[in-house]
Design a protein around this motif. Structure first.
Motif, mmCIF file in Angstrom:
data_model
loop_
_atom_site.group_PDB
_atom_site.id
_atom_site.type_symbol
_atom_site.label_atom_id
_atom_site.label_comp_id
_atom_site.label_asym_id
_atom_site.label_seq_id
_atom_site.Cartn_x
_atom_site.Cartn_y
_atom_site.Cartn_z
ATOM 1 N N GLU A 35 0.850 -1.191 0.000
ATOM 2 C CA GLU A 35 0.000 0.000 0.000
ATOM 3 C C GLU A 35 0.884 1.239 0.000
ATOM 4 O O GLU A 35 1.845 1.325 0.759
ATOM 5 N N SER A 36 0.551 2.183 -0.860
ATOM 6 C CA SER A 36 1.253 3.463 -0.904
ATOM 7 C C SER A 36 0.217 4.570 -1.049
ATOM 8 O O SER A 36 -0.969 4.306 -1.218
ATOM 9 N N GLU A 37 0.670 5.795 -1.014
ATOM 10 C CA GLU A 37 -0.245 6.922 -1.191
ATOM 11 C C GLU A 37 -0.857 6.930 -2.589
ATOM 12 O O GLU A 37 -1.903 7.523 -2.818
ATOM 13 N N LEU A 38 -0.220 6.242 -3.535
ATOM 14 C CA LEU A 38 -0.707 6.200 -4.915
ATOM 15 C C LEU A 38 -1.687 5.066 -5.167
ATOM 16 O O LEU A 38 -2.360 5.043 -6.188
ATOM 17 N N GLY A 39 -1.725 4.090 -4.248
ATOM 18 C CA GLY A 39 -2.638 2.973 -4.423
ATOM 19 C C GLY A 39 -2.064 1.683 -3.899
ATOM 20 O O GLY A 39 -1.167 1.676 -3.053
ATOM 21 N N PHE A 40 -2.583 0.573 -4.435
ATOM 22 C CA PHE A 40 -2.232 -0.757 -3.967
ATOM 23 C C PHE A 40 -1.636 -1.587 -5.099
ATOM 24 O O PHE A 40 -2.191 -1.626 -6.196
ATOM 25 N N ALA A 41 -0.536 -2.248 -4.800
ATOM 26 C CA ALA A 41 0.018 -3.266 -5.689
ATOM 27 C C ALA A 41 -0.330 -4.601 -5.053
ATOM 28 O O ALA A 41 -0.041 -4.822 -3.875
ATOM 29 N N VAL A 42 -0.979 -5.470 -5.812
ATOM 30 C CA VAL A 42 -1.398 -6.775 -5.304
ATOM 31 C C VAL A 42 -0.798 -7.843 -6.210
ATOM 32 O O VAL A 42 -0.909 -7.767 -7.430
ATOM 33 N N PHE B 61 -2.195 -3.086 -10.174
ATOM 34 C CA PHE B 61 -2.098 -1.849 -9.408
ATOM 35 C C PHE B 61 -3.457 -1.177 -9.440
ATOM 36 O O PHE B 61 -4.075 -1.055 -10.500
ATOM 37 N N ALA B 62 -3.930 -0.776 -8.249
ATOM 38 C CA ALA B 62 -5.256 -0.168 -8.126
ATOM 39 C C ALA B 62 -5.166 1.144 -7.362
ATOM 40 O O ALA B 62 -4.275 1.339 -6.526
ATOM 41 N N ALA B 63 -6.110 2.017 -7.619
ATOM 42 C CA ALA B 63 -6.190 3.332 -6.973
ATOM 43 C C ALA B 63 -6.419 3.176 -5.466
ATOM 44 O O ALA B 63 -6.929 2.147 -5.012
#
Length: 140
Positions: free
Chosen positions: A82-89, A102-104
Motif C-alpha cells: 500500500e502506498s499513497e498512490l494505491g495498492f500493488a497486489v 495496481f489499483a487506486a
C-alpha cells in the motif's frame, strides 16, 4: 477502465480485472520475472520491470515469512503493498506464474482480491487443459 485488448499470450486473464473500478494496470508474469501478458497503456519496459519486481517481491515475502515462522517454503496467498498512490497486489497464479495489478487508493480490495482468485482459477484450468490434437480421421 477500457476493455481494450491486452497484450501477451496470457493477457486474456487480465480483461475482467481491468474492468473493475480503480484497477489501473495488470501483468501476468513468470516466476522468474518475464512478462506473459500486460494491460494496454502499460509500456513494455514498465511491464518488464513489474514482472521482474513481482518475482523479487514474492521471494522477499517468502523469506520474510520464513524469518518469522521458520517454515521452509511458505505458500503465499497474496502480497499487498500500500502506498499513497494505491495498492500493488500480487498473487500466485499456478506453477511458476504470478498475477499482479495496481489499483487506486479508493479501490475495493476485497472485490479485487476475489476477482483475482477467479481469474487465477480460470488461468490454472486453461494451463492444465489437455492439448488439442488435430483430427486425423478422413472426412467424406
Amino acid at each position: 477502465m477500457s476493455t481494450t485488448p491486452t497484450t501477451g499470450d496470457l493477457a486474456w486473464v487480465l480483461t475482467p480485472l481491468l474492468e473493475l473500478p480503480g484497477v489501473q494496470h495488470a501483468v501476468v508474469a513468470t516466476g522468474d520475472g518475464l512478462v506473459e501478458g500486460a494491460s494496454p497503456g502499460l509500456e513494455r519496459a514498465s511491464a518488464e520491470r513489474v514482472a521482474a519486481m513481482t518475482a523479487t517481491l514474492h521471494a522477499a515475502a517468502r523469506a520474510f515469512t520464513t524469518a518469522f515462522t521458520d517454515a521452509e517454503s511458505p505458500r503465499l496467498a497474496q502480497t499487498v503493498v500500500e502506498s499513497e498512490l494505491g495498492f500493488a497486489v500480487v498473487v500466485p497464479a499456478g506453477k511458476n506464474t504470478t498475477l499482479a495489478l495496481f489499483a487506486a487508493p479508493d479501490a475495493h480490495l476485497g472485490n479485487i482480491a476475489y476477482q483475482m482468485q477467479v481469474q487465477v482459477t480460470a488461468l490454472t484450468r486453461a494451463m492444465h487443459a489437455p492439448t488439442r490434437r488435430p483430427d486425423t480421421t478422413a472426412r467424406p
